[in-house]
Design a protein around this motif. Sequence first.
Motif, PDB file in Angstrom:
ATOM      1  N   ALA A  90       0.824  -1.129   0.567  1.00 16.20           N
ATOM      2  CA  ALA A  90      -0.009  -0.296   0.269  1.00 16.20           C
ATOM      3  C   ALA A  90       0.444   1.094   0.374  1.00 16.20           C
ATOM      4  CB  ALA A  90      -0.430  -0.338   0.876  1.00 16.20           C
ATOM      5  N   PRO A  91       1.765   1.822  -1.444  1.00 18.43           N
ATOM      6  CA  PRO A  91       3.187   2.696  -1.601  1.00 18.43           C
ATOM      7  C   PRO A  91       1.932   3.881  -0.922  1.00 18.43           C
ATOM      8  CG  PRO A  91       2.628   1.439  -3.479  1.00 18.43           C
ATOM      9  CD  PRO A  91       1.669   0.638  -2.351  1.00 18.43           C
ATOM     10  N   GLU A  92       2.018   4.670  -1.115  1.00 18.59           N
ATOM     11  CA  GLU A  92       1.629   6.434  -1.161  1.00 18.59           C
ATOM     12  C   GLU A  92       2.423   6.881  -2.810  1.00 18.59           C
ATOM     13  OE1 GLU A  92      -0.244   9.061   0.319  1.00 18.59           O
ATOM     14  OE2 GLU A  92      -0.102   8.732   2.274  1.00 18.59           O
ATOM     15  N   HIS A  93       1.282   7.042  -3.597  1.00 16.91           N
ATOM     16  CA  HIS A  93       1.578   7.263  -4.774  1.00 16.91           C
ATOM     17  C   HIS A  93       1.001   8.432  -5.647  1.00 16.91           C
ATOM     18  CE1 HIS A  93      -2.252   5.542  -4.332  1.00 16.91           C
ATOM     19  NE2 HIS A  93      -2.532   5.457  -5.489  1.00 16.91           N
ATOM     20  N   GLU A  94       1.856   8.766  -6.315  1.00 18.33           N
ATOM     21  CA  GLU A  94       1.335   9.589  -7.143  1.00 18.33           C
ATOM     22  C   GLU A  94       1.699   9.557  -9.100  1.00 18.33           C
ATOM     23  OE1 GLU A  94      -0.121  12.458  -6.645  1.00 18.33           O
ATOM     24  OE2 GLU A  94       0.192  12.863  -4.421  1.00 18.33           O
ATOM     25  N   ILE A  95       0.801   9.873  -9.216  1.00 15.56           N
ATOM     26  CA  ILE A  95       0.800  10.355 -11.367  1.00 15.56           C
ATOM     27  C   ILE A  95       1.932  10.985 -11.224  1.00 15.56           C
ATOM     28  CG2 ILE A  95      -0.012  10.039 -13.187  1.00 15.56           C
ATOM     29  CD1 ILE A  95      -1.299   7.643 -11.868  1.00 15.56           C
ATOM     30  N   ALA A  96       3.120  11.026 -12.190  1.00 19.64           N
ATOM     31  CA  ALA A  96       4.175  11.779 -12.361  1.00 19.64           C
ATOM     32  C   ALA A  96       4.059  12.335 -13.601  1.00 19.64           C
ATOM     33  CB  ALA A  96       5.190  10.867 -12.027  1.00 19.64           C
ATOM     34  N   ASP A  97       2.768  13.606 -13.787  1.00 23.32           N
ATOM     35  CA  ASP A  97       2.724  14.264 -15.043  1.00 23.32           C
ATOM     36  C   ASP A  97       3.372  15.484 -15.167  1.00 23.32           C
ATOM     37  OD1 ASP A  97       0.665  14.856 -12.850  1.00 23.32           O
ATOM     38  OD2 ASP A  97      -0.957  14.625 -14.029  1.00 23.32           O
ATOM     39  N   GLY A  98       3.916  15.477 -14.197  1.00 25.13           N
ATOM     40  CA  GLY A  98       3.833  16.929 -14.254  1.00 25.13           C
ATOM     41  C   GLY A  98       3.826  17.940 -13.601  1.00 25.13           C
ATOM     42  N   SER A  99       2.505  17.485 -12.797  1.00 25.19           N
ATOM     43  CA  SER A  99       1.514  18.242 -11.800  1.00 25.19           C
ATOM     44  C   SER A  99       2.556  18.511 -10.309  1.00 25.19           C
ATOM     45  CB  SER A  99       0.316  18.058 -11.718  1.00 25.19           C
ATOM     46  OG  SER A  99      -0.196  16.521 -10.935  1.00 25.19           O
TER      47      SER A  99
END
Length: 698
Positions: A127-136
């Motif tokens: 259950a890692p913390e996650h983000e979409i790396a879309d430049g935002s």
Amino acid sequence: MDGLATPVQYLKGVGPARAAELGRLGIATIGDLIRHLPRRYEDRSCLKPIASIVPDAVETVQGRVLAVEELRPRGRSLVRVAISDGTAVLFGVWFNQPYIQHHFRPGQQVIFSGKVERRFGRLQMNAPEHEIADGSDHLHAGRIVPVYPTTGRLHPRHLRALIKAAVDGYADLVPEVLPGAVRRGLGLMSAAQAWRAIHFPSDEAELEAARRRLAFEELFVIQLGLGLLHQHVRRRETGYRHAPDGELARRFMDSLPFRLTPAQERVVREIKADMESPYPMNRLVQGDVGSGKTIVAALALVKAVESGWQGALMAPTEILAEQHYIRLRRLLAPLGVGVALLTGGQGREEREAALFGLSAGHLRVAVGTHALIQEHVRFQNLSLVITDEQHRFGVRQRAALAAKGLQREVEKGRRAGAVPDVLVMTATPIPRTLALTVFGDLDVSVIDALPPGRQPVITCLVSERERGRVYAFVRDQVRAGRQAYVVCPLVEESDAVSARAATEWAARLARALPDLRVGLLHGRLKPAEKEAVMAAFQAGEIQVLVATTVVEVGVDVPNATVMVIEGADRFGLAQLHQLRGRVGRGEHPSWCFLVADPANDEARQRLAVMTRTGDGFTIAEEDLALRGPGELFGTRQHGLPDFLVAHPIRDLPLLETARREARALLERDPLLAAPEHAELRRAVQEKFRGRLGHILVG
């Protein structure tokens, strides 16, 4: 709705159910949400190649999603997301969260942050913390991430997102309370910048700049409030102008079997100057164990009596009040000064006699507990109020006793006359940081030298299995003509339980040391019984005194050279230091034995401090570092707010800067009446919960 006062329910993404969960955290408005600060930060900005991450470490990586799949082993949902950065493959695994698979799609660049495990030969994060790396602007990974106090039902990720929405939408509405000149002179960021950066800093430097700005504001506002209280006493209130010393003061000094130390003489001069001035005294006297504060207090009481008025001394416990009563009666009775005792546990006849004597003015000095501030206690003309062990009293309790000096005028329908002088004392040296913060409205006197002849006390930590050696040493000391204290383990339940425990210890010692005369002292004894026991100990008729913490303060037997503290790990540092201070008062070498098998690191640290130093101010600083300011003094009891951002130890230079800037501002604008100080004035009022209403009118 009005900006920051908008109920949090109206923030997008909240709703009634989530608002109820936020309410459990004390968050009712959007302003509350912005003031809900992170308890810590995790630096998830350092991206590592997957091939170099280490099992059991918390790591942050970025990679491309290779596959997303949901498995159902034994009917449970297991979502597995495989990512790669070209160096290796890592799996993110979520149990019983089937919806999570919809957050990802093959080909996306994502950031994972969490604890690394190696399972079945594969690297994975649960259950890692996650983000979409879309430049935002990333929120949960790929940055310094705030971690907030939360409830079980409110997921940290959701709370972080809500606070981000509140900060983005409303931080500009936070009022700027710092004067522009102060902010520019100290190079501080704006309020809006600081609140954004304290939650979501771009780097460590910005985080520290935000913390410094908000900590300064907090300390500055507190120092302004304390400064307003101080100047109000100095400029607006009329005090009792006590007479210069006369015959009574001379007779008192002649009756003392010793000379005052230079430190005592200096503090007495400061107190006399205050008492002879037309303004009310508001002074804190602090000093180490055995520095002679009781004599200083007695001199102030004599001055009040000689001027034709009354004095009162309030102590936090019946035991301490009774000890002060016994000692002051011995000092003042030969001068013809009547002393009354008022406690909750005394008999009705004794209490009524004391009440009548104080009201009629026959008794000139009152000693007691909180019983002194009860409504039916009346003084004829109270001009001096002394509180001992002041950190156990709040501002309102001190003020309630001082108000007794105005009671007669108010009851007669006249305007309040003179305000009594206030002297607060502590046998626990206060770190300079807290003296400036919590007692910034008081002038401070320090008795910084011990009377001649005080011996350093050798302090040893011994385990319970070595107890026999300790009591063999006690026997040797008694045979050499000395005496000893044995303090029983601290029992919290009640005075009755403590008394029973002390009785059992005394019986055990009497059996173990049949050739020695063992006495017993505890809080359940009547005042006359306590006085008789102490008289027998002082006369040498009792060789070993078994006691509860009744001997913590106010006991002076120079022939006692050994202090044994059983269960020493149950006591706080300040209390241990007070108990140790009962020995080392004569010409002979003295010892303190801490008998304990400490079960945790904090207890071990406390006892190590005791064996390392005998300096009360060093011990007070260590106590503050170990326990924190809230536990040591409890800011709420003083009518002051808890610290939200500032730290009284780490921020001492900032505190001194805030104190200097606050004093300078009050010189220019004594009531913060200038239009540009309106927000600052409001902030001071809110911080002090209305205590300044009688000063900042309008």
